[in-house]
Write a protein that holds these residues in place. Structure first.
Motif, PDB file in Angstrom:
ATOM      1  N   ASP A 184      -3.796   9.723   5.640  1.00  0.00           N
ATOM      2  CA  ASP A 184      -2.545   9.848   6.383  1.00  0.00           C
ATOM      3  C   ASP A 184      -1.396   9.052   5.765  1.00  0.00           C
ATOM      4  O   ASP A 184      -0.518   8.568   6.484  1.00  0.00           O
ATOM      5  CB  ASP A 184      -2.738   9.410   7.847  1.00  0.00           C
ATOM      6  N   ASP A 185      -1.380   8.917   4.438  1.00  0.00           N
ATOM      7  CA  ASP A 185      -0.307   8.138   3.821  1.00  0.00           C
ATOM      8  C   ASP A 185       0.964   8.958   3.585  1.00  0.00           C
ATOM      9  O   ASP A 185       1.972   8.434   3.117  1.00  0.00           O
ATOM     10  CB  ASP A 185      -0.776   7.494   2.519  1.00  0.00           C
ATOM     11  N   GLY A 186       0.921  10.262   3.902  1.00  0.00           N
ATOM     12  CA  GLY A 186       2.107  11.091   3.788  1.00  0.00           C
ATOM     13  C   GLY A 186       2.404  11.625   2.403  1.00  0.00           C
ATOM     14  O   GLY A 186       3.408  12.320   2.202  1.00  0.00           O
ATOM     15  N   TRP A 187       1.507  11.353   1.441  1.00  0.00           N
ATOM     16  CA  TRP A 187       1.731  11.807   0.068  1.00  0.00           C
ATOM     17  C   TRP A 187       0.975  13.102  -0.246  1.00  0.00           C
ATOM     18  O   TRP A 187       1.090  13.626  -1.352  1.00  0.00           O
ATOM     19  CB  TRP A 187       1.313  10.710  -0.915  1.00  0.00           C
ATOM     20  N   GLY A 188       0.209  13.614   0.713  1.00  0.00           N
ATOM     21  CA  GLY A 188      -0.506  14.867   0.537  1.00  0.00           C
ATOM     22  C   GLY A 188      -0.192  15.824   1.668  1.00  0.00           C
ATOM     23  O   GLY A 188      -0.123  15.419   2.839  1.00  0.00           O
ATOM     24  N   THR A 211       0.831  -1.191   0.000  1.00  0.00           N
ATOM     25  CA  THR A 211       0.000   0.000   0.000  1.00  0.00           C
ATOM     26  C   THR A 211       0.869   1.245   0.000  1.00  0.00           C
ATOM     27  O   THR A 211       2.051   1.215   0.325  1.00  0.00           O
ATOM     28  CB  THR A 211      -0.920   0.045   1.232  1.00  0.00           C
ATOM     29  N   SER A 212       0.248   2.397  -0.351  1.00  0.00           N
ATOM     30  CA  SER A 212       0.996   3.650  -0.360  1.00  0.00           C
ATOM     31  C   SER A 212       1.456   4.026   1.031  1.00  0.00           C
ATOM     32  O   SER A 212       2.447   4.729   1.200  1.00  0.00           O
ATOM     33  CB  SER A 212       0.144   4.774  -0.973  1.00  0.00           C
ATOM     34  N   GLU A 216      -9.356  13.531   3.787  1.00  0.00           N
ATOM     35  CA  GLU A 216      -9.979  12.918   2.609  1.00  0.00           C
ATOM     36  C   GLU A 216      -9.512  13.607   1.335  1.00  0.00           C
ATOM     37  O   GLU A 216      -9.213  12.955   0.333  1.00  0.00           O
ATOM     38  CB  GLU A 216     -11.496  13.021   2.701  1.00  0.00           C
ATOM     39  N   VAL A 217      -9.485  14.941   1.380  1.00  0.00           N
ATOM     40  CA  VAL A 217      -9.048  15.704   0.209  1.00  0.00           C
ATOM     41  C   VAL A 217      -7.612  15.345  -0.147  1.00  0.00           C
ATOM     42  O   VAL A 217      -7.288  15.065  -1.310  1.00  0.00           O
ATOM     43  CB  VAL A 217      -9.176  17.220   0.462  1.00  0.00           C
ATOM     44  N   LEU A 218      -6.727  15.345   0.848  1.00  0.00           N
ATOM     45  CA  LEU A 218      -5.307  15.092   0.596  1.00  0.00           C
ATOM     46  C   LEU A 218      -5.061  13.695   0.048  1.00  0.00           C
ATOM     47  O   LEU A 218      -4.091  13.469  -0.679  1.00  0.00           O
ATOM     48  CB  LEU A 218      -4.506  15.296   1.884  1.00  0.00           C
ATOM     49  N   ALA A 219      -5.928  12.759   0.375  1.00  0.00           N
ATOM     50  CA  ALA A 219      -5.795  11.390  -0.135  1.00  0.00           C
ATOM     51  C   ALA A 219      -6.489  11.207  -1.483  1.00  0.00           C
ATOM     52  O   ALA A 219      -6.351  10.166  -2.120  1.00  0.00           O
ATOM     53  CB  ALA A 219      -6.354  10.396   0.878  1.00  0.00           C
ATOM     54  N   GLY A 220      -7.243  12.231  -1.929  1.00  0.00           N
ATOM     55  CA  GLY A 220      -8.000  12.094  -3.171  1.00  0.00           C
ATOM     56  C   GLY A 220      -9.214  11.207  -3.016  1.00  0.00           C
ATOM     57  O   GLY A 220      -9.656  10.561  -3.978  1.00  0.00           O
ATOM     58  N   LEU A 221      -9.789  11.195  -1.820  1.00  0.00           N
ATOM     59  CA  LEU A 221     -10.882  10.280  -1.509  1.00  0.00           C
ATOM     60  C   LEU A 221     -12.248  10.959  -1.397  1.00  0.00           C
ATOM     61  O   LEU A 221     -13.152  10.429  -0.764  1.00  0.00           O
ATOM     62  CB  LEU A 221     -10.581   9.547  -0.191  1.00  0.00           C
ATOM     63  N   GLY A 278      -5.219   7.910  -3.042  1.00  0.00           N
ATOM     64  CA  GLY A 278      -4.336   7.504  -1.966  1.00  0.00           C
ATOM     65  C   GLY A 278      -5.096   6.944  -0.785  1.00  0.00           C
ATOM     66  O   GLY A 278      -6.234   6.476  -0.921  1.00  0.00           O
ATOM     67  N   GLU A 279      -4.459   7.001   0.377  1.00  0.00           N
ATOM     68  CA  GLU A 279      -5.054   6.516   1.608  1.00  0.00           C
ATOM     69  C   GLU A 279      -4.908   7.596   2.672  1.00  0.00           C
ATOM     70  O   GLU A 279      -3.997   8.432   2.601  1.00  0.00           O
ATOM     71  CB  GLU A 279      -4.353   5.232   2.059  1.00  0.00           C
TER      72      GLU A 279
END
Length: 283
Positions: free
Chosen positions: A263-267, A2-3, A225-230, A260-261
């Motif tokens: 709190d995955d750290g990519w956003g 997973t990411s 949610e926004v930062l994960a694209g969800l 993403g997911e």
């Protein structure tokens, strides 16, 4: 894999949205829309609706707007009135706080840059031609506009195509120089809109979300949610989309097209580009 189990790598490329991110054109869009709404005694455009319009290609945004506005004129008549005001006001756009310093800082640190905007060529020229000190940071081949024929119909943001195309153009230039290609996960997308953030995440890229204060308030409590694209902006059949665009990521594999997911750290959320944390991204 997973990411969440893949730490984001240092960035090599920065891909920028334009409206409301580099320049103040989103506020001008709002003023133009409210001027027309007032003519027909309709209420001002609320942020709950504007949030759905931001970042999207014109036809999609138009459908959402007119479904809400219920104006006593046709969409063609609205477009004609809108075009007159845009021609008057778009040449007044100005860069937003921190933009020039950020572009200069990224260039000085060897970060490759491209533009990926939903604006079509005509409006892009109106908004940008008087701002060469902003847009000269992007080579002509590295400017991808909303009406680029290489973007399939209906595949504007929040689909990932525009950012994948921008990366493809950067890599074409690097290939000519004999330099190694940039991977999606080595890209940092800069966005102000929610569909734009989802577009960047679905492209398999890291994303900085720098929203208008009113937009941030609209999504209060849903920032992760926004930062994960969800946020569910993208409605297409994901499996069909993913069949042919699988890419290598670090030790595992990550398929472009998926969000993403949490709190995955990519956003990353920042309130101003003047506060950009270079070291967080390996710069």
């Amino acid at each position: 894999m997973t990411s969440q189990s893949i730490p984001p790598p240092p960035i090599r490329a920065a891909l920028f949205d334009m409206d409301g991110l580099l320049i103040d054109s989103e506020d001008i869009y709002t003023d133009i829309t409210n001027t027309i709404l007032q003519r027909y005694r309709r209420p001002k455009l609320p942020w709950s609706i504007k949030a759905q319009l931001q970042g999207r290609p014109g036809p999609q945004a138009g459908q959402i707007f007119h479904s809400w506005a219920q104006l006593p004129i046709t969409q063609e008549e609205f477009f004609a009135e809108q075009t007159i005001l845009q021609r008057q006001l778009f040449p007044n756009t100005q860069p937003l706080p921190g933009v020039l310093d950020l572009l200069k800082g990224l260039k000085e640190n060897g970060v490759h840059m491209a533009l990926a905007t939903s604006s079509h060529a005509g409006n892009f020229s109106l908004k940008s031609s008087h701002l060469p000190h902003v847009f000269d940071y992007f080579a002509e081949d590295h400017k991808v506009l909303g009406d680029d024929p290489r973007i399939p119909h209906g595949r504007g943001k929040p689909a990932p195509d525009i950012y994948l195309l921008a990366l493809k153009m950067l890599n074409a230039t690097l290939a000519e120089k004999g330099e190694p290609a940039i991977r999606p996960e080595e890209c940092l997308v800069f966005e102000d809109s929610v569909p734009g953030v989802e577009s960047g995440r679905r492209a398999g890229m890291q994303v900085v979300w720098c929203p208008h204060p009113e937009l941030l308030n609209e999504y209060k409590g849903r920032e992760k949610e926004v930062l994960a694209g969800l946020t569910g902006e993208h409605k297409d059949n994901e499996e069909e989309e993913l069949r042919h665009i699988e890419v290598e990521v670090l030790q595992g594999r990550r398929r472009v097209g998926l969000p993403g997911e949490l709190d995955d750290g990519w956003g990353t959320l920042i309130e101003s580009l003047a506060e950009f944390p270079y070291t967080k991204f390996g710069i």
